[in-house]
Scaffold this active site. Structure first.
Site, PDB file in Angstrom:
ATOM      1  N   LYS A   1      64.698 -19.684  60.401  1.00 15.29           N
ATOM      2  CA  LYS A   1      65.771 -19.214  59.525  1.00 15.29           C
ATOM      3  C   LYS A   1      66.460 -20.388  58.845  1.00 15.29           C
ATOM      4  O   LYS A   1      66.898 -20.295  57.696  1.00 15.29           O
ATOM      5  CB  LYS A   1      66.775 -18.385  60.323  1.00 15.29           C
ATOM      6  CG  LYS A   1      66.291 -16.985  60.693  1.00 15.29           C
ATOM      7  CD  LYS A   1      67.393 -16.179  61.361  1.00 15.29           C
ATOM      8  CE  LYS A   1      66.980 -14.733  61.564  1.00 15.29           C
ATOM      9  NZ  LYS A   1      65.879 -14.594  62.500  1.00 15.29           N
TER      10      LYS A   1
ATOM     11  N   ARG B   1      54.368 -11.140  58.280  1.00 19.88           N
ATOM     12  CA  ARG B   1      53.470 -10.234  59.002  1.00 19.88           C
ATOM     13  C   ARG B   1      53.679  -8.823  58.484  1.00 19.88           C
ATOM     14  O   ARG B   1      54.508  -8.585  57.606  1.00 19.88           O
ATOM     15  CB  ARG B   1      53.800 -10.268  60.500  1.00 19.88           C
ATOM     16  CG  ARG B   1      55.284 -10.004  60.763  1.00 19.88           C
ATOM     17  CD  ARG B   1      55.611  -9.742  62.205  1.00 19.88           C
ATOM     18  NE  ARG B   1      57.043  -9.767  62.484  1.00 19.88           N
ATOM     19  CZ  ARG B   1      57.878  -8.769  62.239  1.00 19.88           C
ATOM     20  NH1 ARG B   1      57.446  -7.663  61.665  1.00 19.88           N
ATOM     21  NH2 ARG B   1      59.166  -8.879  62.538  1.00 19.88           N
TER      22      ARG B   1
ATOM     23  N   HIS C   1      71.271  -4.811  65.782  1.00 20.67           N
ATOM     24  CA  HIS C   1      70.414  -5.468  64.797  1.00 20.67           C
ATOM     25  C   HIS C   1      68.957  -5.050  64.910  1.00 20.67           C
ATOM     26  O   HIS C   1      68.080  -5.675  64.326  1.00 20.67           O
ATOM     27  CB  HIS C   1      70.538  -6.996  64.888  1.00 20.67           C
ATOM     28  CG  HIS C   1      71.959  -7.472  64.876  1.00 20.67           C
ATOM     29  ND1 HIS C   1      72.758  -7.387  63.758  1.00 20.67           N
ATOM     30  CD2 HIS C   1      72.739  -8.000  65.857  1.00 20.67           C
ATOM     31  CE1 HIS C   1      73.957  -7.859  64.042  1.00 20.67           C
ATOM     32  NE2 HIS C   1      73.976  -8.234  65.302  1.00 20.67           N
TER      33      HIS C   1
ATOM     34  N   HIS D   1      70.945  -2.991  54.287  1.00 19.31           N
ATOM     35  CA  HIS D   1      69.847  -3.889  54.646  1.00 19.31           C
ATOM     36  C   HIS D   1      68.617  -3.386  53.887  1.00 19.31           C
ATOM     37  O   HIS D   1      68.034  -2.360  54.229  1.00 19.31           O
ATOM     38  CB  HIS D   1      69.604  -3.853  56.153  1.00 19.31           C
ATOM     39  CG  HIS D   1      68.590  -4.839  56.631  1.00 19.31           C
ATOM     40  ND1 HIS D   1      68.805  -5.671  57.706  1.00 19.31           N
ATOM     41  CD2 HIS D   1      67.347  -5.135  56.193  1.00 19.31           C
ATOM     42  CE1 HIS D   1      67.743  -6.432  57.902  1.00 19.31           C
ATOM     43  NE2 HIS D   1      66.842  -6.109  56.993  1.00 19.31           N
TER      44      HIS D   1
ATOM     45  N   LYS E   1      72.857 -16.786  64.785  1.00 16.15           N
ATOM     46  CA  LYS E   1      71.482 -16.278  64.769  1.00 16.15           C
ATOM     47  C   LYS E   1      70.510 -17.302  65.312  1.00 16.15           C
ATOM     48  O   LYS E   1      70.612 -18.498  65.015  1.00 16.15           O
ATOM     49  CB  LYS E   1      71.050 -15.931  63.336  1.00 16.15           C
ATOM     50  CG  LYS E   1      71.815 -14.812  62.677  1.00 16.15           C
ATOM     51  CD  LYS E   1      71.245 -14.537  61.303  1.00 16.15           C
ATOM     52  CE  LYS E   1      71.948 -13.399  60.594  1.00 16.15           C
ATOM     53  NZ  LYS E   1      71.351 -13.143  59.264  1.00 16.15           N
TER      54      LYS E   1
ATOM     55  N   GLY F   1      64.320  -9.333  65.090  1.00 18.01           N
ATOM     56  CA  GLY F   1      64.526  -8.148  65.911  1.00 18.01           C
ATOM     57  C   GLY F   1      65.863  -8.070  66.606  1.00 18.01           C
ATOM     58  O   GLY F   1      66.035  -7.340  67.575  1.00 18.01           O
ATOM     59  N   GLY F   2      66.856  -8.862  66.153  1.00 20.41           N
ATOM     60  CA  GLY F   2      68.183  -8.805  66.737  1.00 20.41           C
ATOM     61  C   GLY F   2      68.369  -9.653  67.974  1.00 20.41           C
ATOM     62  O   GLY F   2      69.474  -9.755  68.499  1.00 20.41           O
TER      63      GLY F   2
END
Length: 678
Positions: free
Chosen positions: A139, A315, A258, A231, A181, A187-188
């Site tokens: 990220k 992916r 999330h 989102h 994060k 995937g949270g």
């Protein structure tokens, strides 16, 4: 040299060199499990490819294993010792002479080392090149690359310095509320919303711990929280000749922790102008990293339709079916064709969207217990087959849902000419699904799909927090008299109960004590012919039994005829009567436990898992709500709290210890008992 150590110029040169060359292949190993493995096998077979499944010792009879032409065991039950073992996966490919690997999603799908290992062995990795995976999998680095490419990003901190002191300092500069994060995550996991400066240090520690456990990296980024946004994600595809297109958008705003709960395409919030601007930005993001194959660029969109880059998933997405249904494109087929060197079959101008599609994820979790992941055996699994409905599943009757993997059991997707039809079809299908043996979020999903805010397309990422915090489907309330009546009727009429023949004219009366979620309920049932009068406390109802079989019964209650599913295993009844899934134990002949009044003094494992941290020792004074133990199960950390104030008298947990569900970890004596003992 890793991407972390490379200059921007070196990264771009490497991306050009690593652009995957076309290659032919005949046998595909699917490096995954569950529904996505089954789904990839289906398309691969349709295209004439031979398939190889890999499995852990816990999955030896799983549906994806039975679906493939060949299968190889790659290790013990835990994902870290099987599905995440690169050497074991490569060895399985070599052993079966598989010349291509499809990674699915999760596990090794976004692991650059895995992509490089495939390349080193001459195995075609069905996905982008390793450097693109590495860049977009961080990220921190991906956000830097997007800023350079001129793509809007949320203000925050994505620097190399990762000390707690620097993160605290930078967070103050960014401002609150703020998102912490995991840089390598998705995937949270490893993600926390922090509203107050005083909470930040603890949340950084928790996020880092979860990130290291889930992704092997504790690197974090900080971003100013965009509250209640939409989102929106864009599906992109790129081939080996440099062509890149987008296939519309998906709205994934309805989330919990999330994790996406509902996904739909197209987004009811996005107009043609916004779709084009976001699509072009997503294509530019893909081109900035020399991308090839299927990918998804995710954005947060505020109420004024300003959008900000969130991340890129290199992916196939869990929610890809909604895009397939509105574009009439098999995205896995495109992945395989592009990996084999073919060009994109459509240009951007040829992409068209037809109707509307909505997907929900059926999870083994109990919304009535704060969505706690669940384990158990599947005794009944049936879903309707009708127009406009698709179910992607990887489970079967007889399977065991373990704590080793993600709790998602299936995806249910509906398509229709318009959003209202798709939503109606999906809600009806969810209501008709029969899943018995493990608690699931079926009733919660049904309530989400029929909520006015969803129907009116008003849902943002705050939807569940706003509307379901105290909703009946998320509360651990006492079962209705109808549920208790059905349970008592099943116990009473079962041959093992030993009652006289139903032809007897004399009324039969019996009293049961039934335990549900640690609570005991006294139920009286009176039967004459096929009628059952059931009383519990001040409530009563009457049931007429129409028919019953091994796992199905049909009754009439208050003039309404309706069926329900169940499974009776010894003295334990698993029941889904439409109001929820229940595990019910007949404790009629079991003496009341003298320890029931002190049950709150025992801290037990919520499921099979591993102990991450033990925060107390014998002799410690504790308060109700204080965290005693942290355990990890189903890829999530669970904080086990004291239910009462007292003193720790025994600790049976240790960091790294594997524990079973309900295993006692800590014992607390109440203050009153501790004083008496003294």
């Amino acid at each position: 040299m890793s991407t972390e150590q490379m200059t921007d110029k070196q990264i771009k040169e490497t991306q050009k060199r690593e652009l995957l060359k076309p290659s032919s292949f005949n046998k595909i190993l699917i490096a995954n499990r569950g529904e996505i493995a089954v789904r990839v096998i289906r398309t691969a077979r349709n295209l004439g490819y031979r398939t190889v499944a890999v499995y852990s010792e816990a999955d030896k009879n799983a549906p994806h294993v039975l679906a493939a032409d060949q299968a190889v065991c790659v290790g013990p039950a835990t994902g870290g010792e099987s599905y995440l073992k690169i050497d074991n996966i490569i060895s399985a490919a070599n052993k079966t002479q598989a010349d291509a690997i499809h990674p699915g999603y999760g596990f090794l799908s976004e692991n650059a080392d895995f992509a490089r290992a495939c390349e080193a062995e001459g195995i075609r990795f069905i996905g982008p090149n390793a450097s693109a995976i590495e860049l977009m999998g961080s990220k921190r680095l991906s956000k830097m690359a997007m800023l350079e490419a001129g793509i809007p990003c949320i203000p925050g901190y994505q620097g190399e310095e990762q000390s707690e002191h620097v993160l605290l300092e930078k967070a103050a500069e960014v401002g609150f509320p703020i998102m912490v994060k995991a840089s390598a995550g998705g995937g949270g996991r490893g993600m926390r919303l922090v509203t107050e400066q005083s909470e930040l240090a603890a949340q950084i520690k928790t996020a880092r711990s979860e990130a290291i456990s889930a992704f092997g990296s504790g690197e974090l980024i900080l971003e100013r929280a965009v509250l209640a946004p939409r989102h929106i994600e864009i599906q992109i595809f790129a081939d080996s000749t440099g062509n890149t297109i987008y296939l519309g958008e998906r709205d994934c705003s309805i989330q919990r922790r999330h994790q996406k709960v509902v996904e739909e395409a197209p987004s009811p919030f996005v107009d043609e102008s916004l779709r084009e601007r976001m699509g072009e930005a997503a294509v530019n993001a893909a081109k900035a990293c020399g991308y090839q194959g299927a990918g998804t660029v995710e954005f947060l969109v505020d109420q004024d339709k300003n959008f900000y880059f969130l991340e890129m998933n290199t992916r196939l997405q869990v929610e890809h079916p909604v895009t397939e249904l509105i574009t009439s494109v098999d995205l896995v087929e495109w992945q395989l064709r592009i990996a084999a060197g073919e060009a994109l079959p459509l240009s951007q101008q040829e992409v068209s969207l037809d109707g509307h599609a909505i997907e929900v994820r059926l999870y083994a979790e109990d919304p009535r217990q704060n969505f706690m992941p669940q384990t158990g055996h599947i005794f009944v699994w049936q879903y309707p087959k009708r127009d406009g409905l698709r179910v992607d599943d990887g489970i079967a009757v007889g399977d065991t849902v373990s704590a080793h993997y993600d709790p998602m059991l299936a995806k249910v997707i509906a398509h229709g000419p318009d959003r209202a039809t798709a939503a109606r079809r999906l809600a009806s299908a969810i209501e008709d699904i029969q899943l018995v043996g493990v608690n699931a979020n079926k009733r919660f999903l049904l309530n989400v799909l029929r909520h006015p805010a969803f129907i009116n397309a008003e849902a943002t990422t705050a939807f569940i927090e706003q509307h379901f915090t105290e909703h009946a489907s998320t509360q651990n309330t006492a079962p209705a008299i109808s549920t208790l009546a059905r349970a008592a009727m099943i116990y009473f009429q079962h041959p093992s109960f030993g009652q006289p023949s139903w032809s007897s004219a004399a009324p039969q009366v019996y009293r049961f004590t039934l335990k549900i979620n640690e609570h005991a309920y006294s139920v009286q049932i009176q039967k004459q012919e096929d009628s059952y009068l059931v009383k519990s406390e001040a409530q009563e109802t009457e049931l007429t039994l129409v028919s019953h079989g091994a796992n199905q019964a049909v009754v009439v209650e208050e003039g309404i005829r309706q069926g329900f599913s169940y499974a009776l295993q010894n003295k334990t009844l698993f029941l889904d009567d439409g109001s929820g899934h229940y595990r019910i134990d007949d404790i009629t002949h079991i003496p009341a436990s003298v320890s029931e009044q002190n049950a709150s003094g025992e801290i037990n494992a919520v499921m099979d898992g591993v102990i991450v941290d033990v925060l107390v020792k014998e002799g410690d004074a504790v308060e109700a709500g204080q965290v005693m133990v942290v355990m990890e199960a189903m890829k999530m950390e669970h904080q086990l709290q004291a239910l009462s104030t007292g003193r720790v008298t025994e600790v049976r947990a240790a960091i790294g210890q594997q524990v079973k569900s309900k295993q006692q970890l800590v014992t607390i004596s109440s203050n009153e008992k501790a004083q008496n003992d003294a």
